[in-house]
Write an enzyme that holds these catalytic residues in place. Structure first.
Site, PDB file in Angstrom:
ATOM      1  N   GLU A 173      -4.282  -2.294  42.440  1.00 40.60           N
ATOM      2  CA  GLU A 173      -4.494  -1.140  43.315  1.00 40.60           C
ATOM      3  C   GLU A 173      -5.948  -1.001  43.736  1.00 40.60           C
ATOM      4  O   GLU A 173      -6.231  -0.467  44.808  1.00 40.60           O
ATOM      5  CB  GLU A 173      -4.034   0.147  42.615  1.00 40.60           C
ATOM      6  CG  GLU A 173      -2.542   0.371  42.683  1.00 40.60           C
ATOM      7  CD  GLU A 173      -2.144   1.794  42.329  1.00 40.60           C
ATOM      8  OE1 GLU A 173      -0.977   2.147  42.569  1.00 40.60           O
ATOM      9  OE2 GLU A 173      -2.981   2.564  41.818  1.00 40.60           O
ATOM     10  N   HIS A 196       5.954 -22.244  27.440  1.00 39.97           N
ATOM     11  CA  HIS A 196       7.190 -23.023  27.482  1.00 39.97           C
ATOM     12  C   HIS A 196       8.080 -22.622  28.655  1.00 39.97           C
ATOM     13  O   HIS A 196       9.228 -23.049  28.732  1.00 39.97           O
ATOM     14  CB  HIS A 196       7.933 -22.865  26.153  1.00 39.97           C
ATOM     15  CG  HIS A 196       7.165 -23.422  24.998  1.00 39.97           C
ATOM     16  ND1 HIS A 196       7.388 -24.680  24.488  1.00 39.97           N
ATOM     17  CD2 HIS A 196       6.132 -22.899  24.280  1.00 39.97           C
ATOM     18  CE1 HIS A 196       6.540 -24.904  23.496  1.00 39.97           C
ATOM     19  NE2 HIS A 196       5.767 -23.838  23.347  1.00 39.97           N
ATOM     20  N   LYS A 208       5.511   5.630  50.065  1.00 39.88           N
ATOM     21  CA  LYS A 208       6.025   6.953  49.716  1.00 39.88           C
ATOM     22  C   LYS A 208       6.446   7.719  50.970  1.00 39.88           C
ATOM     23  O   LYS A 208       7.499   8.369  50.999  1.00 39.88           O
ATOM     24  CB  LYS A 208       4.964   7.751  48.946  1.00 39.88           C
ATOM     25  CG  LYS A 208       4.713   7.266  47.531  1.00 39.88           C
ATOM     26  CD  LYS A 208       3.655   8.140  46.855  1.00 39.88           C
ATOM     27  CE  LYS A 208       3.342   7.675  45.450  1.00 39.88           C
ATOM     28  NZ  LYS A 208       2.298   8.513  44.815  1.00 39.88           N
TER      29      LYS A 208
END
Length: 426
Positions: free
Chosen positions: A281, A302, A416
């Site tokens: 951010e 792995h 938003k």
């Protein structure tokens, strides 16, 4: 103070070396609070302010929550929960909620998955619980809906008046939806400081109350953080925050656009999640920014080891290593040596871990991945404080070096707005 080792990245630097002059200027701008977003630099003196402010109330509330029930539900998203969860898993254990006698801490309000919410309700069962809802404004959808769910559960179990005594609100001191609800209902309130953004707020009541409920010594965290921030104010190329910020920016200019944060402790997983928000951010703006990713070693060696060793050469690697383990674990001797590993019998597992880490570092460097090592004495309150302060300081310096405001998040606000627009059309 946390120690940094850049020897694993040095061969990837060009002749000009690190730009400590740019780091020095970025530090000056940060410390003077005159740069972009300077109104949100209150985290620079937050530990001392907390010690002289809300700390006693936080400690009293934590004790009250522990007396009231077996579970605390923390309702929040992003910076309103990641720091607390990081601290609890790092300093206690990822299995903290299963420890005998521990007040369990669960997290709600960071998802819109009905399955996840219902699973959490099932896990809660009939246990007595309290709620700590954390939001600067109260207008963020996920925690707002999570609080509705939590409040309904409380009222169903304890009645409206009983529920009020079990709700603890961390929000703006003077305004906002959640502030107004808390005042109207008489909930106990704690403050998200006006001059501290969410991703920098873990050392405020945002992180400290859940941490204290989990049994973490938050007074030790704050004392260590205050010392760490003083040390990190060093105006010198010897400052590890300058070195980290300058190294990241130098490697980015040379095509290393993805930073892998890795650690050999599974308990570090949510510390890495907190780091990803902090740097993502703060730096990902204006079409630029290092992409923050995280790995858990040894497990991810792995699954992702092949990509790191042999994939696109756009990676840099930062590895957090703890210098001492919390306890001893030795390799057992087995009669007949069926797996051929008796040559390690009696050796400390930590010693083997360190040898493996050195081997991985050598391999990755030879494969073209610069390696930065951050050394922390041990996984304790002082170590957590050192990591938080170091990453916050170096993140702000690095962002200023790249020419962006470290303290806003315009892209988050855009999603938003789109989401609420579509929801209101239902």
């Amino acid at each position: 103070m946390l120690k940094i080792d850049l020897t694993g990245a040095a061969e990837f630097f060009d002749g000009a070396g690190l730009d400590c002059a740019a780091a020095a200027e970025a530090h000056r701008v940060l410390a003077s609070r005159t740069g972009a977003g300077g109104a949100f630099t209150g985290w620079l003196d937050l530990p001392a302010r907390m010690e002289n402010g809300e700390l006693n109330r936080i400690l009293a509330a934590a004790q009250n929550i522990q007396r009231q029930g077996e579970v605390l539900l923390v309702v929040g998203i992003g910076g309103s929960y990641l720091g607390a969860r990081a601290a609890i898993e790092l300093l206690r254990t990822p299995s903290h909620n299963e420890l005998p006698g521990a007040t369990a801490v669960y997290f709600l309000g960071n998802t819109l998955s009905p399955d996840a919410v219902n699973e959490l309700i099932a896990v809660l069962g009939d246990r007595d619980f309290c709620v700590n809802v954390i939001s600067k404004s109260g207008g963020t959808l996920e925690p707002a809906l999570g609080f509705r769910v939590a409040k309904a559960l409380l009222q169903q179990k304890y009645g409206r008046n009983g529920a009020k005594k079990r709700i603890y609100v961390t929000t703006d001191a003077n305004k906002g939806i959640l502030h107004d609800i808390a005042v109207s209902e008489g909930y106990e309130r704690f403050t998200v400081p006006d001059d501290v953004g969410g991703r920098f707020s873990v050392l405020s009541a945002v992180g400290l109350l859940p941490m204290a409920v989990a049994g973490i010594d938050v007074e030790a965290v704050l004392s260590a953080a205050a010392r760490e921030l003083m040390d990190l104010d060093l105006r010198s190329p010897e400052n590890p925050a300058w070195q980290y910020a300058a190294a990241r920016q130098h490697l980015y200019r040379r095509g290393k656009s993805i930073e892998l944060l890795a650690c050999y402790e599974p308990s570090f997983r949510y510390m890495a999640e907190w780091w990803k928000q902090l740097f993502g951010e703060s730096e990902g703006k204006n079409g630029i920014g290092i992409y923050p990713a995280s790995l858990e070693y040894n497990a991810d060696l792995h699954s992702m080891g092949q990509y790191i060793q042999d994939g696109p050469r756009t990676l840099m690697e930062t590895v957090v290593r703890f210098e001492r383990p919390a306890g001893s674990c030795k390799v057992p001797f087995v009669m007949g040596d069926p797996d051929g590993l008796n040559y390690l019998a009696g050796r400390e597992l930590f010693e083997i871990q360190q040898i493996a880490a050195d081997a991985v570092k050598t391999a990755h460097i030879s494969g073209g991945v610069p390696n930065i090592v951050l050394s922390v004495p041990q996984r304790d309150e002082a170590g957590f404080a050192a990591l938080v302060c170091f990453f916050e300081m170096s993140c702000a310096i690095s962002a200023y070096m790249s020419g962006v405001n470290p303290f806003d998040q315009p892209g988050v606000e855009e999603y938003k707005k789109n989401m609420f627009r579509q929801l209101q059309a239902l």
